[in-house]
Design an enzyme around this catalytic site. Structure first.
Site, PDB file in Angstrom:
ATOM      1  N   GLU A   1       0.828  -1.217   0.000  1.00 48.51           N
ATOM      2  CA  GLU A   1       0.000   0.000   0.000  1.00 48.51           C
ATOM      3  C   GLU A   1       0.865   1.270   0.000  1.00 48.51           C
ATOM      4  O   GLU A   1       0.578   2.231   0.713  1.00 48.51           O
ATOM      5  CB  GLU A   1      -0.949   0.011   1.210  1.00 48.51           C
TER       6      GLU A   1
ATOM      7  N   GLU B   1      -6.525  -8.018  -0.790  1.00 44.80           N
ATOM      8  CA  GLU B   1      -7.155  -7.971   0.532  1.00 44.80           C
ATOM      9  C   GLU B   1      -8.628  -7.648   0.390  1.00 44.80           C
ATOM     10  O   GLU B   1      -9.002  -6.500   0.197  1.00 44.80           O
ATOM     11  CB  GLU B   1      -6.506  -6.904   1.429  1.00 44.80           C
TER      12      GLU B   1
END
Ligand SMILES: *[C@@H]1O[C@H](CO)[C@@H](O)[C@H](O)[C@H]1NC(C)=O
Ligand SMILES: *[C@@H]1O[C@H](CO)[C@@H](O)[C@H](O)[C@H]1NC(C)=O
Ligand SMILES: *[C@@H]1O[C@H](CO)[C@@H](O)[C@H](O)[C@H]1NC(C)=O
Ligand SMILES: *[C@@H]1O[C@H](CO)[C@@H](O)[C@H](O)[C@H]1NC(C)=O
Ligand SMILES: *[C@@H]1O[C@H](CO)[C@@H](O)[C@H](O)[C@H]1NC(C)=O
Ligand SMILES: *[C@@H]1O[C@H](CO)[C@@H](O)[C@H](O)[C@H]1NC(C)=O
Ligand SMILES: *[C@@H]1O[C@H](CO)[C@@H](O)[C@H](O)[C@H]1NC(C)=O
Ligand SMILES: *[C@@H]1O[C@H](CO)[C@@H](O)[C@H](O)[C@H]1NC(C)=O
Ligand SMILES: *[C@@H]1O[C@H](CO)[C@@H](O)[C@H](O)[C@H]1NC(C)=O
Ligand SMILES: *[C@@H]1O[C@H](CO)[C@@H](O)[C@H](O)[C@H]1NC(C)=O
Ligand SMILES: *[C@@H]1O[C@H](CO)[C@@H](O)[C@H](O)[C@H]1NC(C)=O
Ligand SMILES: *[C@@H]1O[C@H](CO)[C@@H](O)[C@H](O)[C@H]1NC(C)=O
Length: 717
Positions: free
Chosen positions: A185, A256
């Site tokens: 991320e 995710e």
């Protein structure tokens, strides 16, 4: 004798074909615009995150088997740098940290693995997975184009890749690992590093690719992931939020899919329904041609010891399809299993067919995958979350439930509806198996409050907490000693802290505490105190509840006390901020490791005559309950601290921090069976604020179906 190359080729092909049939792998994993290619074949893969250090090696086989039974093909895990390299160049891959055994167990059960090396992982894990020593590397700035950082990142990444290679664990070697992740991320913080950010992304990608694992790399939440690294999505609604792969030759991967959300102290559990998870998973497949979905978490587990990041509770993603204890959480587990079955049934059509989509109503859409040979599968999406819709599709009409996706086998028959849950719900049954009410069975040790004169480390200022403890403990004592003026009639101790908790003692007496929260870490404490006219000892215990795990410049965070004053009247005060302060890292009991059997004699224990005392250690012994059900300690009557069983920390507890609704965020704390022997198990509790150990209990857990025999089997009633 020469063998004609055609003959050789044919025999190689025969061998290869028979290897494929027997499921032996050994080719590179590649990809195209549709999916990953394993052994040259496209695959739709469901994946589940299970983090090896958040359970025990004894639990791994069962967790993995339940994931497989639930239709999961891949087990995904982060790699936890801080556990594996506690000091530079000193490695630990043993016990709960035994990554190789974990991956081999995945392989033994015939599943694939995805290794998210990071090595920055966030993951609500202390320091986002970085070992704290990284903080003190001269000239370091984390996660940017910084030479010292890149050296250690490359060093650890190489170490992990080489370890996996030496065990033959990449799919390219016949092993189970089909995918790896570098960074995590990063796009969230990239702008903070200006032009160095994109340079770092380029470097991280090339560094990873140069390790030649023979399997692809992903970067999640990094829309510009450099070729050949695949950009992947994280979130709850990637079918709606993901801009898609950044090249037509890359597949749509969801690293995710949050099955719940992390929980902090002071926060309630996040409940995400089975219907909602199934809807968004199906939408990702239908709308974005998604071919890889990982549930984060499939099993969350436990943040043992001090591994939770700042303010996160010890239990992790208990609401996942497998709960903290490894039980199926129904109907989530069963509903997703059905979804996986329905998708797998049509996977070749989804992977090889031609897609079309068209509107079948104002908020209704059909996605159709068709093969030349006639195979057909359709997804009928109703995005209206309030109303059902009657629509025409093909020659038939369908009633679409609100916010639902119906999957049609042969484009005719509904084989799965995301909004129709047929799996039975279950609930956890918690049975108290042992109480500890008998005061004679407990002993206590009151930890020592140091005064200024007892300390060795001194500074004329309030030191930053983490830089002083080096994370060897959650605790840092700030002490000073001063001579008050007799004029100070109604003194108030005023403390400003940058986080996370402070306990104040004046002349050895406990005068108060205050704390921040996950969202606002700093806090102010105001406590009335009594001052005599002699020298006064002020001892302030600053406590951290895990290190930060997210954001840019993690190495420059501040915690601990920032200002201390004693206010006498409105305009009269002692500003102690720049007094001479004496420091002690950690508590005495911790220094002496009195949670270990062999160190109990290092302090004098005494009978428990009074409960609700601050800074007290309690110990007792218990026998393991018969059977094999999971166990938990019910710490409802304690306030805040840490618990050890046979010397192993089962984590921090913080029961006194209530949610807005007035509930503790977590009262039950997992005691893995494998931490226990049959009898004489040592339980040690360190209580900071004041608790009642006599009303702690040990519970066994089981699940029972909320069975409604009458409604399911009407003929039986
Ligand atoms: C990693 O660093 C250690 C020293 O901390 C060194 O011994 C080792 O050779 C390095 N490994 C790699 C792959 O760079
Ligand atoms: C898969 O398809 C077969 C027939 O093609 C059918 O018998 C079976 O029930 C289907 N399974 C699921 C889970 O839909
Ligand atoms: C999905 O695949 C089809 C080919 O069947 C292609 O036409 C379409 O553009 C793809 N959609 C997305 C969002 O990638
Ligand atoms: C098909 O789906 C795409 C992407 O969701 C959308 O932009 C397009 O309008 C749809 N086509 C039709 C005919 O509905
Ligand atoms: C609809 O029905 C007609 C006549 O029964 C048939 O010829 C046609 O193939 C059907 N279409 C679909 C999409 O099933
Ligand atoms: C950390 O402590 C060292 C001395 O131990 C000091 O030189 C350094 O400036 C401190 N760093 C921070 C960020 O406080
Ligand atoms: C302050 O601490 C010193 C050193 O521990 C001790 O000798 C002294 O008695 C303490 N003073 C008070 C008022 O408790
Ligand atoms: C926390 O820090 C912010 C920013 O410095 C400040 O505005 C706020 O008043 C502080 N809150 C407390 C409770 O000290
Ligand atoms: C305490 O007394 C000293 C002198 O004895 C004086 O300078 C100081 O201002 C006084 N401080 C307070 C807070 O009363
Ligand atoms: C106390 O001293 C510190 C450091 O000199 C200063 O930042 C702070 O403003 C002072 N507080 C008061 C109330 O004067
Ligand atoms: C935990 O202990 C408290 C206090 O004894 C009790 O009220 C509560 O019911 C227990 N919780 C469970 C789940 O057993
Ligand atoms: C069981 O079924 C009855 C009647 O169908 C219903 O009222 C009740 O809510 C159901 N209970 C559970 C736990 O599902």
């Amino acid at each position: 004798m020469m063998v004609g190359w055609e003959v050789l080729l044919v025999s190689v092909m025969v061998v290869t074909a028979s290897l494929w049939r027997e499921g032996v792998r050994g080719g590179e994993v590649t990809y195209d615009g549709r999916s990953l290619l394993i052994d040259g074949q496209r695959k739709i893969l469901f994946s589940g995150s299970i983090h090896y250090p958040r359970s025990t090696p004894q639990m791994w086989p069962d967790l993995i088997a339940k994931a497989k039974e639930g239709g999961v093909d891949v087990i995904q895990t982060y790699v936890f740098w801080d556990l594996h390299e506690p000091q530079p160049g000193q490695y630990d891959f043993s016990g709960r940290y035994d990554l190789v055994s974990f991956v081999k167990e995945i392989q033994a059960q015939g599943l694939y693995a995805c290794l998210r090396i990071g090595p920055f992982i966030e993951s609500e894990w202390t320091y986002g997975g970085f070992p704290f020593w990284l903080h003190d590397v001269p000239g370091i700035t984390f996660r940017t184009n910084n030479e010292p950082f890149k050296f250690y990142m490359q060093n650890f990444t190489t170490k992990v890749v080489n370890l996996m290679k030496s065990e033959g664990l990449y799919a390219s070697q016949g092993g189970p690992i089909i995918l790896s992740q570098i960074e995590n991320e990063y796009q969230n913080i990239e702008a903070a590093f200006g032009e160095q950010g994109p340079l770092y992304v380029q470097w991280a990608a090339s560094m990873a690719v140069a390790l030649e694992t023979g399997v692809p790399w992903v970067m999640c939440k990094q829309n510009d992931a450099p070729d050949p690294v695949i950009n992947a999505c994280n979130g709850m609604r990637c079918g709606e939020t993901f801009p898609g792969p950044n090249s037509p030759n890359k597949p749509a991967i969801w690293t995710e899919d949050w099955t719940s959300f992390y929980q902090v102290y002071g926060g309630e559990p996040y409940l995400r329904s089975a219907e909602d998870i199934a809807f968004h998973a199906a939408l990702f497949i239908a709308k974005l041609n998604g071919s890889y979905i990982n549930y984060y978490m499939y099993h969350g587990g436990t943040n043992f010891g001090r591994t939770a990041a700042a303010y996160f509770i010890t239990s992790y993603y208990d609401q996942a399809p497998l709960d903290e204890y490894g039980f199926l959480r129904e109907p989530k587990w069963g509903h997703l299993k059905e979804l996986h079955g329905a998708i797998k049934n049509s996977s070749s059509i989804l992977l090889e067919g031609v897609k079309s989509n068209f509107s079948v109503g104002q908020y209704q859409e059909a996605y159709v995958f068709q093969e030349e040979t006639g195979g057909c599968v359709a997804f009928l999406v109703n995005s209206d979350s309030k109303d059902s819709a009657n629509i025409q599709f093909g020659n038939r009409s369908f009633e679409l439930l609100p916010k639902s996706i119906s999957i049609l086998q042969d484009c005719e028959n509904v084989i799965f509806n995301t909004a129709k849950v047929t799996s039975e719900s279950n609930t956890r049954v918690i049975t108290s198996s042992q109480t500890f009410e008998c005061a004679d069975k407990w002993e206590e040790f009151l930890d020592v409050t140091p005064s200024y004169l007892d300390t060795l480390l001194r500074a004329d200022t309030l030191l930053e907490h983490m830089n002083t403890t080096k994370d060897e403990s959650d605790y840092l004592w700030y002490t000073c000693s001063f001579q008050p003026n007799s004029t100070c009639a109604e003194p108030v101790l005023h403390i400003e802290s940058l986080g996370h908790v402070a306990h104040a003692f004046v002349n050895n007496g406990y005068v108060g505490a205050a704390h921040g929260s996950h969202d606002v870490k700093n806090f102010t404490m105001e406590t009335k105190i009594v001052l005599g006219n002699q020298m006064t000892n002020i001892s302030l215990l600053s406590v951290m509840v895990g290190l930060p795990d997210s954001g840019a410049f993690l190495e420059r965070r501040y915690a601990g006390l920032a200002e201390v004053e004693i206010r006498c009247t409105q305009d009269e005060s002692y500003n102690l901020t720049h007094y001479s302060w004496g420091y002690q890292v950690g508590l005495l009991g911790q220094e002496l490791e009195i949670y270990n059997e062999q160190n109990l004699g290092n302090v004098e224990w005494s009978r428990v005559t009074m409960v609700n005392q601050p800074l007290t250690w309690y110990k007792t012994y218990f026998d393991a309950p018969e059977g094999s059900e999971p166990l938990a300690l019910n710490l409802t009557t304690m306030a805040k601290g840490e618990a050890w069983v046979n010397g192993q920390s089962i984590g921090r507890y913080w029961v006194s921090f209530h949610t807005a609704k007035g509930n503790p965020s977590q009262t039950l704390y997992h005691v893995p069976r494998s931490f226990l022997k049959a009898s004489g198990n040592l339980l040690v509790l360190l209580e900071e604020v004041g608790g009642d150990p006599l009303h702690v209990s040990l519970c066994t857990l089981s699940v029972c179906t909320l069975n409604n025999a009458s409604s399911h089997f009407p003929f039986l009633s």
